[in-house]
Design an enzyme around this catalytic site. Sequence first.
Site, PDB file in Angstrom:
ATOM      1  N   GLU A  57      -5.700  -3.009  10.800  1.00 39.28           N
ATOM      2  CA  GLU A  57      -5.273  -2.081   9.748  1.00 39.28           C
ATOM      3  C   GLU A  57      -4.421  -2.811   8.722  1.00 39.28           C
ATOM      4  OE1 GLU A  57      -4.076   1.851  10.901  1.00 39.28           O
ATOM      5  OE2 GLU A  57      -3.212   2.273   8.927  1.00 39.28           O
ATOM      6  N   GLU A  82       1.931  -4.903   7.855  1.00 43.41           N
ATOM      7  CA  GLU A  82       2.686  -4.066   6.915  1.00 43.41           C
ATOM      8  C   GLU A  82       3.965  -4.814   6.536  1.00 43.41           C
ATOM      9  OE1 GLU A  82       2.478  -0.846   5.263  1.00 43.41           O
ATOM     10  OE2 GLU A  82       4.210  -1.916   4.468  1.00 43.41           O
ATOM     11  N   ASP A 131      -2.013   0.730  -2.038  1.00 43.14           N
ATOM     12  CA  ASP A 131      -1.244   0.916  -3.279  1.00 43.14           C
ATOM     13  C   ASP A 131      -2.230   1.007  -4.441  1.00 43.14           C
ATOM     14  OD1 ASP A 131       1.237   0.874  -2.029  1.00 43.14           O
ATOM     15  OD2 ASP A 131       1.339  -1.311  -2.084  1.00 43.14           O
ATOM     16  N   LYS A 135      -2.462   1.338 -13.407  1.00 40.67           N
ATOM     17  CA  LYS A 135      -2.657   0.799 -14.770  1.00 40.67           C
ATOM     18  C   LYS A 135      -3.785  -0.234 -14.757  1.00 40.67           C
ATOM     19  CE  LYS A 135       2.088   1.407 -16.198  1.00 40.67           C
ATOM     20  NZ  LYS A 135       3.395   0.856 -15.928  1.00 40.67           N
ATOM     21  N   ASP A 167      -6.248   8.946  -2.174  1.00 36.73           N
ATOM     22  CA  ASP A 167      -6.089  10.241  -2.857  1.00 36.73           C
ATOM     23  C   ASP A 167      -5.909   9.993  -4.342  1.00 36.73           C
ATOM     24  OD1 ASP A 167      -3.413   9.120  -2.057  1.00 36.73           O
ATOM     25  OD2 ASP A 167      -2.742  10.724  -3.384  1.00 36.73           O
ATOM     26  N   THR A 205      -2.751  10.168   7.937  1.00 31.83           N
ATOM     27  CA  THR A 205      -1.609   9.280   7.693  1.00 31.83           C
ATOM     28  C   THR A 205      -0.535  10.047   6.917  1.00 31.83           C
ATOM     29  OG1 THR A 205      -2.227   8.430   5.523  1.00 31.83           O
ATOM     30  CG2 THR A 205      -3.234   7.357   7.431  1.00 31.83           C
ATOM     31  N   ARG A 206       0.610   9.425   6.836  1.00 37.44           N
ATOM     32  CA  ARG A 206       1.732  10.061   6.143  1.00 37.44           C
ATOM     33  C   ARG A 206       1.418  10.296   4.668  1.00 37.44           C
ATOM     34  NH1 ARG A 206       7.863   8.096   6.997  1.00 37.44           N
ATOM     35  NH2 ARG A 206       7.259   8.682   9.089  1.00 37.44           N
ATOM     36  N   TYR A 207       0.814   9.272   4.035  1.00 33.67           N
ATOM     37  CA  TYR A 207       0.485   9.404   2.611  1.00 33.67           C
ATOM     38  C   TYR A 207      -0.531  10.494   2.375  1.00 33.67           C
ATOM     39  CZ  TYR A 207       3.183   5.907   0.275  1.00 33.67           C
ATOM     40  OH  TYR A 207       4.221   5.235  -0.288  1.00 33.67           O
ATOM     41  N   GLU A 208      -1.462  10.571   3.311  1.00 34.77           N
ATOM     42  CA  GLU A 208      -2.501  11.585   3.173  1.00 34.77           C
ATOM     43  C   GLU A 208      -1.886  12.987   3.237  1.00 34.77           C
ATOM     44  OE1 GLU A 208      -5.448  11.121   6.200  1.00 34.77           O
ATOM     45  OE2 GLU A 208      -6.340  13.052   5.728  1.00 34.77           O
TER      46      GLU A 208
END
Length: 226
Positions: A57, A82, A131, A135, A167, A205-208
């Site tokens: 991962e 990570e 990430d 831009k 997302d 996941t947390r971000y999801e």
Amino acid sequence: MNDPTTIRRLYGRRQGHKLRAGQAALVEELLPEVAVPETGPIDAQTLFGSDRPLDFEIGFGAGEHLAAQAAAHPERGLIGCEPFLNGVVGALGHIRDCGLTNVRLHMGDALTVLERLPDASLERLYLLHPDPWPKARHAKRRMVNPGPLDRIAAKLKPGGEFRLGTDDPTYCRWAMMVMNRRRDFKWLARAPADFLTRPADWPETRYERKARRQGHEVWYFRYRRL
Ligand SMILES: C[S@@+](CC[C@H](N)C(=O)[O-])C[C@H]1O[C@@H](n2cnc3c(N)ncnc32)[C@H](O)[C@@H]1O
């Protein structure tokens, strides 16, 4: 192109809030036990002491997906990378709380670990909510770019799976464009539901979760390495 394989720079935060004493103890005591060795070639034998299927991962965040996959597949070996210290602490907490013995962690850049694995050695590679670098002038920093993808392709076994979740609408379009050009991956979606609905074996996941709370759409891409 100056993508993450050539610029060799990590962007983003390395540390957030100060660690509490218990968290600092996890880093001092548990991390050395589960850390990927700093140098040299690595494989299932060197990491886990036995031959076993390996999954990887990139950017596991707080480690909930990594830990859930490790718990669901005790016969496999999970390697998670990570650079964010507070995220590594989260993963260490899951490893301790769930008694996981099949996870190895690297606190730093995933690509430097990936290149130390034998070619065609991974069953699965997860890249969840990378990430976005929205831009256009930062597009080269995105993990979904030819350089990192060449490396991912080399390390996956034929028939192995690359999972990408995002997302971010810009990243979604970018990833579809970049992946569409590749002859070494086959997109597994047959119908829109396949990429609009989280597969059952794809822990959130947390971000999801955060993205859903904010009303964002989330896209789930599964590619087979040919
Ligand atoms: C938006 S967060 C998503 C975290 C997690 N996957 C999730 O879905 O909750 C992206 C993560 O990728 C990590 N990251 C960025 N560049 C990386 C690299 N070269 N190697 C490993 N992780 C990286 C960041 O530190 C960050 O935690």
